[in-house]
Scaffold this motif. Sequence first.
Motif, PDB file in Angstrom:
ATOM      1  N   ILE A  45      -1.740  -8.376   1.742  1.00  0.00           N
ATOM      2  CA  ILE A  45      -0.945  -7.398   2.957  1.00  0.00           C
ATOM      3  C   ILE A  45       0.636  -6.875   1.692  1.00  0.00           C
ATOM      4  O   ILE A  45       1.009  -5.800   1.869  1.00  0.00           O
ATOM      5  N   LEU A  46       0.889  -7.935   0.782  1.00  0.00           N
ATOM      6  CA  LEU A  46       2.361  -7.923   0.460  1.00  0.00           C
ATOM      7  C   LEU A  46       2.299  -7.022  -1.168  1.00  0.00           C
ATOM      8  O   LEU A  46       2.706  -5.814  -1.219  1.00  0.00           O
ATOM      9  N   PHE A  47       0.941  -6.528  -1.463  1.00  0.00           N
ATOM     10  CA  PHE A  47       0.079  -5.794  -2.590  1.00  0.00           C
ATOM     11  C   PHE A  47       0.055  -4.531  -2.124  1.00  0.00           C
ATOM     12  O   PHE A  47       0.619  -3.307  -3.170  1.00  0.00           O
ATOM     13  N   GLU A  48      -0.068  -4.291  -0.733  1.00  0.00           N
ATOM     14  CA  GLU A  48       0.019  -2.736   0.057  1.00  0.00           C
ATOM     15  C   GLU A  48       1.559  -2.276  -0.351  1.00  0.00           C
ATOM     16  O   GLU A  48       1.616  -1.300   0.373  1.00  0.00           O
ATOM     17  N   GLU A  89      -6.607  -7.376   9.816  1.00  0.00           N
ATOM     18  CA  GLU A  89      -6.806  -6.170  10.609  1.00  0.00           C
ATOM     19  C   GLU A  89      -5.258  -6.214  10.054  1.00  0.00           C
ATOM     20  O   GLU A  89      -6.162  -4.324   9.733  1.00  0.00           O
ATOM     21  N   VAL A  90      -4.810  -5.915   9.886  1.00  0.00           N
ATOM     22  CA  VAL A  90      -2.759  -5.758   8.996  1.00  0.00           C
ATOM     23  C   VAL A  90      -3.929  -5.057   7.552  1.00  0.00           C
ATOM     24  O   VAL A  90      -2.976  -4.071   6.780  1.00  0.00           O
ATOM     25  N   VAL A  91      -4.633  -5.267   6.489  1.00  0.00           N
ATOM     26  CA  VAL A  91      -5.072  -5.635   5.084  1.00  0.00           C
ATOM     27  C   VAL A  91      -5.904  -4.042   5.734  1.00  0.00           C
ATOM     28  O   VAL A  91      -6.464  -3.589   6.400  1.00  0.00           O
ATOM     29  N   PRO A  92      -5.273  -2.973   4.963  1.00  0.00           N
ATOM     30  CA  PRO A  92      -6.154  -1.666   5.145  1.00  0.00           C
ATOM     31  C   PRO A  92      -7.424  -1.626   4.891  1.00  0.00           C
ATOM     32  O   PRO A  92      -8.283  -2.464   4.117  1.00  0.00           O
TER      33      PRO A  92
END
Length: 312
Positions: free
Chosen positions: A70-73, A303-306
């Motif tokens: 998530i942070l990487f996005e 599910e938050v991660v693309p």
Amino acid sequence: MPAIKVAGNIEAEINNLLIGGNLADADLMAFEFIEELAEKNINLLADIDEVSIKDTLANYTNFLSVVDGILFERKNILLPRQANIFTTNYDLFIEKAASKLPNVTLNDGFDRTSTVGSRYLFSPEKYFDRTYRSGSANGRIAELPVLNLIKVHGSLSWHRDADKEIRFSSNGVSLSGHVQKNDPAAVSNALANRALILPNLRKFESTMLERVYFDLLRLFSNCMDRDNALLIAFGFSFADEHILDITRRALRNPTAQLLIFAYSSANVAAFSDKFSQNRNVAIVNPGTGAPTDFKVFNSILREVVPDGGKPL
């Protein structure tokens, strides 16, 4: 869970003993509770082939990988690539899980800038550091994702130096040795040697621990005061009075939100009662479906991660 059973009502049981004047019995209950945890963590660090440890470690490893993803996005430099993990647990499952993820940077608050020795000093100001990497060709910098691990009740990896400073225990987790359980003084001394906020009314065995405890709670409060702060609560009942009061006050920030994942529908009423005066609290109720255990929680986060990312 499943490697370590939930604490249950141990704090209330110890407090009842203290209120009744049974100090020795209260210390003995706390001592046995901590020693059981220490034994399990020794097996964890030694990579003992135990099913419950492997399952629990897999859940934590999956969790850290999701948060890191998530942070990487985050591509906007205005948003720090940091997430704060607050826990009241003493165990080292998060630290062990991070060691299995080479791309995850875990900041546990210890100052490791010194190249001499390995008895690193606990320095909470390290939580404010941001980590960057620059390219060798064009000098472009990029912020690396960092997970700040904030253990507000201390850790089995913390060592107390004669009541002065908290340092990282380079020898890992160890048992207290051959302590005579029928000797109240020996049990009390064994507890005092651990840098832990014990689950009882006498939470502070020293002014040093009191200072660290409130510094970390202040950090929690400051994080909640930021614009659009989001606190996700999982596996925490908010039974700790200090943390509950701070959370309620922090939710006066109209842009802050608290998202609670209830394990089962039976837990929803207690959460609703605790935060009945707050409009910026949402409780995820599993209803009649399966309980929201660690695996289910991780699947929701992923599910938050693309594209959902790839489970470990």
